[in-house]
Scaffold this motif. Structure first.
Motif, PDB file in Angstrom:
ATOM      1  N   PHE A 106      53.945  54.319  74.220  1.00 44.59           N
ATOM      2  CA  PHE A 106      53.209  53.753  73.097  1.00 44.59           C
ATOM      3  C   PHE A 106      53.509  54.554  71.826  1.00 44.59           C
ATOM      4  CE2 PHE A 106      49.633  51.951  75.996  1.00 44.59           C
ATOM      5  CZ  PHE A 106      50.423  50.850  76.277  1.00 44.59           C
ATOM      6  N   THR A 107      53.646  53.821  70.723  1.00 43.47           N
ATOM      7  CA  THR A 107      54.111  54.423  69.470  1.00 43.47           C
ATOM      8  C   THR A 107      53.295  53.932  68.286  1.00 43.47           C
ATOM      9  OG1 THR A 107      55.718  52.635  69.134  1.00 43.47           O
ATOM     10  CG2 THR A 107      56.485  54.589  70.345  1.00 43.47           C
ATOM     11  N   CYS A 108      53.565  54.512  67.143  1.00 45.97           N
ATOM     12  CA  CYS A 108      52.954  54.066  65.881  1.00 45.97           C
ATOM     13  C   CYS A 108      53.807  52.923  65.330  1.00 45.97           C
ATOM     14  CB  CYS A 108      52.874  55.225  64.898  1.00 45.97           C
ATOM     15  SG  CYS A 108      52.037  54.806  63.355  1.00 45.97           S
ATOM     16  N   GLY A 109      53.567  51.719  65.836  1.00 43.72           N
ATOM     17  CA  GLY A 109      54.325  50.555  65.425  1.00 43.72           C
ATOM     18  C   GLY A 109      55.740  50.553  65.982  1.00 43.72           C
ATOM     19  N   ALA A 110      56.449  49.454  65.735  1.00 45.57           N
ATOM     20  CA  ALA A 110      57.846  49.365  66.163  1.00 45.57           C
ATOM     21  C   ALA A 110      58.733  50.305  65.370  1.00 45.57           C
ATOM     22  CB  ALA A 110      58.332  47.929  66.037  1.00 45.57           C
TER      23      ALA A 110
END
Length: 355
Positions: A72-76
């Motif tokens: 999981f990330t901060c947006g694409a």
């Protein structure tokens, strides 16, 4: 490491703040926070920092993969950055299909070396032989955005499979930014489901209408995801607790949310198609919510056209030179219906004055 200025973001920074209508937004209109429970409890780090395991497992199942194959990330945007840092080193090479969102070209070019292969207008077809010719012994990565931003072109399953095979034959990876995939009525299987040389990045920004969550993910083989997690320790450490909490709810309600947003995209595509036809312009009928439209006669390029529109009508469009295509402009039709109708009405007035 040097990186070129982000042309589209600099354009928005200059003109968006004081304009009445933002007709270059590239996502679906934002859902209200009131639709979700926004209280995640304590506002600490997400533990483990790659994301809540049960949620990652559910996301991974959509790709036919395991929880540890998802980060999981901060947006694409962060997902793509971490992928490039993990898959490219100095002296290594990437092949990038263009036109595309600038970070998909500029980031790998800042890390390694890139060769671009253009989609060919007006149908924005891809010459697979040109991709094959661009691959070198030092190529470690092929980069694709499908459906494409800005053109709206959705390459076929056969074409994507051919790209995957080219990457695998070169012992490289195929990275596909799939932020618009779920806006298609019949989405293709994600690239990360195709085999051990496939990497998918996406977010809840575009198809879900949840840009403000800044929540996305990377999915792929364990060695790529593990390397990306190692880099993430130096960027955002963990995803946002609030973002993950709301994204979990949106993911669980994805059937209804995506059906709603696909319907909006279809309706708004028809409104925009009518505008294009009224004024004798051309576009490729897009998948997603971006139209890449030819510049009207009488204007030298998309930049001068967009400058005049924002000055005279207070409507923001995106000049095509931000995507390396100066004879086009991008119009985003995913915004709320009343705003789209207002923006198109102002464009009608502008076109009539300058006919």
């Amino acid at each position: 490491m040097d990186i070129e200025p982000f042309a589209l973001e600099r354009w928005f920074a200059r003109v968006e703040h004081e304009a009445d209508v933002m007709l270059a937004e590239s996502g679906v209109r934002s859902l209200p926070a009131s639709r979700f429970d926004t209280d995640p409890g304590e506002l600490g780090y997400v533990i483990p920092t790659n994301g809540e395991p049960a949620f990652r497992a559910d996301v991974a199942a959509e790709y036919g993969r395991e929880a540890d194959d998802v980060l999981f990330t901060c947006g694409a945007q962060e997902a793509n950055l971490l992928a490039f840092l993990s898959l490219l080193n100095e002296g290594e090479h990437a092949v990038v299909v263009t036109p595309t969102y600038q970070s998909l070209r500029s980031l790998p070019d800042a890390v390694g070396e890139t060769t671009t292969v253009d989609l060919e207008p007006p149908a924005w077809d891809l010459d697979l032989d040109a991709v094959a010719d661009a691959i070198r012994p030092e190529t470690t990565l092929l980069v694709l955005n499908n459906p494409n931003n800005p053109t709206g072109r959705y390459l076929s399953a056969e074409t994507v499979r051919a790209l995957y095979d080219l990457a695998a034959d070169a012992s490289a990876y195929l990275l596909c930014d799939e932020v618009y995939r779920l806006l298609a009525d019949d989405p293709l299987p994600p690239v990360a489901s195709m085999g051990e040389r496939g990497v998918s990045t996406t977010s809840v920004t575009k198809a879900y209408g949840l840009a403000g969550l800044r929540f996305g993910w990377l999915c792929g083989p364990p060695e790529v995801v593990g390397a990306a997690w190692n880099w993430k320790d130096y960027t955002t450490i963990s995803p946002s607790a609030v973002g993950q909490h709301v994204a979990r709810q949106a993911f669980d309600a994805r059937d209804s949310i995506l059906a709603e947003n696909r319907a909006l995209a279809r309706e708004h595509r028809e409104l925009t198609r009518a505008f294009v036809e009224r004024h004798g312009l051309d576009w490729y009928d897009p998948v997603g919510v971006n139209g890449f439209i030819t510049v009207p006669d009488g204007f030298a390029a998309g930049r001068s056209f967009c400058e005049r529109v924002v000055r005279e009508e207070s409507v923001v469009l995106a000049p095509g030179d931000a995507f390396g295509q100066p004879d086009y402009f991008r119009l985003g039709f995913g915004l709320p219906t009343d705003e789209l109708e207002e923006g198109l009405a102002r464009l009608d007035d502008f076109m009539q004055r300058h006919a």
